[in-house]
Design a protein around this motif. Sequence first.
Motif, PDB file in Angstrom:
ATOM      1  N   ASN A 237      25.864 -21.296 -22.372  1.00  0.00           N
ATOM      2  CA  ASN A 237      25.094 -20.152 -21.899  1.00  0.00           C
ATOM      3  C   ASN A 237      24.752 -19.262 -23.083  1.00  0.00           C
ATOM      4  OD1 ASN A 237      23.849 -18.345 -20.180  1.00  0.00           O
ATOM      5  ND2 ASN A 237      25.745 -17.275 -19.673  1.00  0.00           N
ATOM      6  N   VAL A 238      23.903 -19.796 -23.958  1.00  0.00           N
ATOM      7  CA  VAL A 238      23.474 -19.054 -25.144  1.00  0.00           C
ATOM      8  C   VAL A 238      21.953 -19.117 -25.232  1.00  0.00           C
ATOM      9  CG1 VAL A 238      25.604 -19.517 -26.419  1.00  0.00           C
ATOM     10  CG2 VAL A 238      23.690 -21.086 -26.635  1.00  0.00           C
ATOM     11  N   ARG A 239      21.401 -18.255 -26.048  1.00  0.00           N
ATOM     12  CA  ARG A 239      19.947 -18.233 -26.225  1.00  0.00           C
ATOM     13  C   ARG A 239      19.462 -19.571 -26.786  1.00  0.00           C
ATOM     14  NH1 ARG A 239      18.044 -13.825 -30.102  1.00  0.00           N
ATOM     15  NH2 ARG A 239      19.610 -14.885 -31.381  1.00  0.00           N
ATOM     16  N   CYS A 240      18.252 -19.938 -26.390  1.00  0.00           N
ATOM     17  CA  CYS A 240      17.694 -21.205 -26.862  1.00  0.00           C
ATOM     18  C   CYS A 240      17.582 -21.236 -28.384  1.00  0.00           C
ATOM     19  CB  CYS A 240      16.327 -21.451 -26.222  1.00  0.00           C
ATOM     20  SG  CYS A 240      16.430 -21.897 -24.473  1.00  0.00           S
ATOM     21  N   ILE A 241      17.247 -20.112 -29.000  1.00  0.00           N
ATOM     22  CA  ILE A 241      17.124 -20.106 -30.460  1.00  0.00           C
ATOM     23  C   ILE A 241      18.484 -20.344 -31.116  1.00  0.00           C
ATOM     24  CG2 ILE A 241      17.399 -17.604 -30.765  1.00  0.00           C
ATOM     25  CD1 ILE A 241      15.202 -17.866 -32.982  1.00  0.00           C
TER      26      ILE A 241
ATOM     27  N   LEU B 246      26.964 -22.609 -30.850  1.00  0.00           N
ATOM     28  CA  LEU B 246      26.801 -21.896 -32.120  1.00  0.00           C
ATOM     29  C   LEU B 246      28.058 -21.075 -32.381  1.00  0.00           C
ATOM     30  CD1 LEU B 246      24.840 -21.368 -34.443  1.00  0.00           C
ATOM     31  CD2 LEU B 246      24.039 -19.356 -33.209  1.00  0.00           C
ATOM     32  N   TYR B 247      28.898 -21.571 -33.297  1.00  0.00           N
ATOM     33  CA  TYR B 247      30.157 -20.897 -33.609  1.00  0.00           C
ATOM     34  C   TYR B 247      30.069 -20.130 -34.927  1.00  0.00           C
ATOM     35  CZ  TYR B 247      31.623 -24.091 -29.971  1.00  0.00           C
ATOM     36  OH  TYR B 247      31.716 -24.773 -28.785  1.00  0.00           O
ATOM     37  N   LYS B 248      28.965 -20.286 -35.604  1.00  0.00           N
ATOM     38  CA  LYS B 248      28.731 -19.588 -36.859  1.00  0.00           C
ATOM     39  C   LYS B 248      27.339 -18.993 -36.795  1.00  0.00           C
ATOM     40  CE  LYS B 248      28.737 -20.435 -41.860  1.00  0.00           C
ATOM     41  NZ  LYS B 248      28.884 -21.479 -42.907  1.00  0.00           N
ATOM     42  N   LYS B 249      27.207 -17.745 -37.176  1.00  0.00           N
ATOM     43  CA  LYS B 249      25.914 -17.075 -37.049  1.00  0.00           C
ATOM     44  C   LYS B 249      24.942 -17.572 -38.109  1.00  0.00           C
ATOM     45  CE  LYS B 249      23.888 -12.444 -36.742  1.00  0.00           C
ATOM     46  NZ  LYS B 249      23.168 -12.766 -35.494  1.00  0.00           N
ATOM     47  N   CYS B 250      23.707 -17.823 -37.670  1.00  0.00           N
ATOM     48  CA  CYS B 250      22.668 -18.239 -38.614  1.00  0.00           C
ATOM     49  C   CYS B 250      22.336 -17.089 -39.566  1.00  0.00           C
ATOM     50  CB  CYS B 250      21.393 -18.633 -37.864  1.00  0.00           C
ATOM     51  SG  CYS B 250      21.493 -20.219 -36.995  1.00  0.00           S
ATOM     52  N   SER B 251      21.990 -17.464 -40.787  1.00  0.00           N
ATOM     53  CA  SER B 251      21.473 -16.460 -41.706  1.00  0.00           C
ATOM     54  C   SER B 251      20.075 -16.060 -41.253  1.00  0.00           C
ATOM     55  CB  SER B 251      21.414 -17.031 -43.124  1.00  0.00           C
ATOM     56  OG  SER B 251      20.437 -18.077 -43.193  1.00  0.00           O
ATOM     57  N   GLU B 252      19.564 -14.995 -41.838  1.00  0.00           N
ATOM     58  CA  GLU B 252      18.215 -14.553 -41.478  1.00  0.00           C
ATOM     59  C   GLU B 252      17.195 -15.645 -41.785  1.00  0.00           C
ATOM     60  OE1 GLU B 252      15.215 -10.997 -42.888  1.00  0.00           O
ATOM     61  OE2 GLU B 252      17.342 -10.504 -42.614  1.00  0.00           O
ATOM     62  N   GLU B 253      17.367 -16.317 -42.919  1.00  0.00           N
ATOM     63  CA  GLU B 253      16.453 -17.400 -43.293  1.00  0.00           C
ATOM     64  C   GLU B 253      16.543 -18.563 -42.303  1.00  0.00           C
ATOM     65  OE1 GLU B 253      15.624 -20.559 -46.981  1.00  0.00           O
ATOM     66  OE2 GLU B 253      17.305 -19.152 -47.074  1.00  0.00           O
ATOM     67  N   GLN B 254      17.771 -18.906 -41.891  1.00  0.00           N
ATOM     68  CA  GLN B 254      17.941 -20.001 -40.938  1.00  0.00           C
ATOM     69  C   GLN B 254      17.314 -19.675 -39.584  1.00  0.00           C
ATOM     70  OE1 GLN B 254      22.218 -20.281 -41.321  1.00  0.00           O
ATOM     71  NE2 GLN B 254      22.089 -22.215 -42.460  1.00  0.00           N
ATOM     72  N   GLU B 255      17.446 -18.423 -39.152  1.00  0.00           N
ATOM     73  CA  GLU B 255      16.861 -18.058 -37.865  1.00  0.00           C
ATOM     74  C   GLU B 255      15.335 -18.116 -37.930  1.00  0.00           C
ATOM     75  OE1 GLU B 255      17.265 -14.449 -34.627  1.00  0.00           O
ATOM     76  OE2 GLU B 255      19.034 -15.385 -35.504  1.00  0.00           O
ATOM     77  N   VAL B 256      14.763 -17.757 -39.066  1.00  0.00           N
ATOM     78  CA  VAL B 256      13.303 -17.870 -39.238  1.00  0.00           C
ATOM     79  C   VAL B 256      12.882 -19.333 -39.141  1.00  0.00           C
ATOM     80  CG1 VAL B 256      11.413 -17.634 -40.902  1.00  0.00           C
ATOM     81  CG2 VAL B 256      13.032 -15.748 -40.573  1.00  0.00           C
ATOM     82  N   ILE B 257      13.632 -20.214 -39.805  1.00  0.00           N
ATOM     83  CA  ILE B 257      13.309 -21.643 -39.756  1.00  0.00           C
ATOM     84  C   ILE B 257      13.446 -22.171 -38.333  1.00  0.00           C
ATOM     85  CG2 ILE B 257      14.078 -23.937 -40.493  1.00  0.00           C
ATOM     86  CD1 ILE B 257      14.893 -22.646 -43.171  1.00  0.00           C
ATOM     87  N   ALA B 258      14.507 -21.762 -37.627  1.00  0.00           N
ATOM     88  CA  ALA B 258      14.712 -22.207 -36.244  1.00  0.00           C
ATOM     89  C   ALA B 258      13.536 -21.799 -35.368  1.00  0.00           C
ATOM     90  CB  ALA B 258      16.018 -21.635 -35.700  1.00  0.00           C
ATOM     91  N   LEU B 259      13.070 -20.564 -35.540  1.00  0.00           N
ATOM     92  CA  LEU B 259      11.943 -20.090 -34.738  1.00  0.00           C
ATOM     93  C   LEU B 259      10.670 -20.848 -35.085  1.00  0.00           C
ATOM     94  CD1 LEU B 259      10.790 -18.187 -32.648  1.00  0.00           C
ATOM     95  CD2 LEU B 259      10.497 -16.461 -34.444  1.00  0.00           C
TER      96      LEU B 259
END
Length: 481
Positions: free
Chosen positions: A356-360, A373-386
Amino acid sequence: METDNLIEIRNAVPRINTLAFTQPINWAVNNSQHWAIVGPNGAGKTLLIDILLGKHALKSGEIISKNNISINTIVKCVAFRDIYSLVDIQNSYYQQRWNAGDEHEVPIVRDLFSKGEKEWVEMLIDAFKIEDLVEKPINLLSSGELRKTLIVRSLLSKPQILILDNPFIGLDAKSRVVLNDLLTKLSLLENLQIVLILSHPKDLPSIITHILPVKDKSLLPVISRDEFVNDLSLQKSLFNRETNADISKLLNNQTTDQFSFGDALLFKNIHIKYGTRTILKDLDWQVKHGEKWALLGENGSGKSTLLSLVSGDNPQAYANDITLFDRKRGSGESIWDIKKHIGYVSPEMHLYYLKNVRCIDVVGSGFFDTIGLYKKCSEEQEVIALEWMKIFGIDNIKDVSFLNISTGEQRLVLLARVFVKNPDLLILDEPLHGLDVANKHRIKKIIEDFCTDDKALIYVTHYEDEIPDVVTQRMVLTKRN
């Protein structure tokens, strides 16, 4: 209020606004009709059935059945997500299927049929041609075998309406013919109407009499099967085949570690056995750097078992002669050393991704090779995921819970998860499972564009036309008795 129809939805509006269709829902099934609800992923097909089954409270309107019989008595529904109910997946774990010592409390297939009349059960087992499955533990079944088992179990109580959600996906060619024949036989039974939820017009069997097209949470006018088959403009409007996915810019902007290897995998004399069952025997396989393979074979032939040796999820990998990326298994590498070079998706992984987590965040978990997701994405990783979600056409659901989207949309999210880390080896086990015709076209092109000379690919499917054009070699497994 009673109805002459077996079941009817009248002017229904769900209490939760985000579940509402564009208009109040009106639909009915009577005892002379077999239906197909047809539309793209995310159109509202499964939501419509959930409303019919009373899974969502109504703000207004009603759902009524003939003689006011309980809906759950007259209607049985089989969907991919119902595989959860066969075993307690919430309290098990993804690798458990491959750990033979953990299966002592798992029921066998025959246990699931204990509540049915003996003669009826035996007829269903014979009709579905699953005699070879009835003594198998449930967690050792392939996704196609699980689907057959679910359908048989749903028929034990002899319902008046049987709803099958994309029943053909995950089935090999032989099993699809068996299911088609069985649907024909079932359609001739008294007091049984069939409703299919379909994402691909080619799956439309001849027994269907009525089509309910669905798009963007709108119920389009009901038409006959023949009218739908001949109305190519309607089919085109439902399944827009346009794709503007261009991954080259995204890949150029992704920095990856330089990694050199000669063989993505080298298997020698592989032997896998569970109890008295031999799944794989004397198997040799070499996938060189940049090679593109299709892994083929009927349901239960061992494809998923073979792939579990690559991903490191099967402990029997350490009892076999396996080399991955030029490193022999057991020579000191960790499972994470292996996984970081592999992008992997399968029906089994989909089943266990109950998060039950966000799709991103699901997409972002691909950077860390975790289920969740047990480790938070970096800002760069979240941009790539999006950016990958945009490529897959699902950026609009980035903040929606993974559990609140359709099965087809979930598959797209898990596919985007595969690509985020720009892996050297793609392992795609039935990647188009549950996708509509437009998304199949889109994903096939993404795979072809991604798989440049440097990328290795192992692709599993039961449909010849789904094999990407870049595939040049094949491994075909044969089911062992």
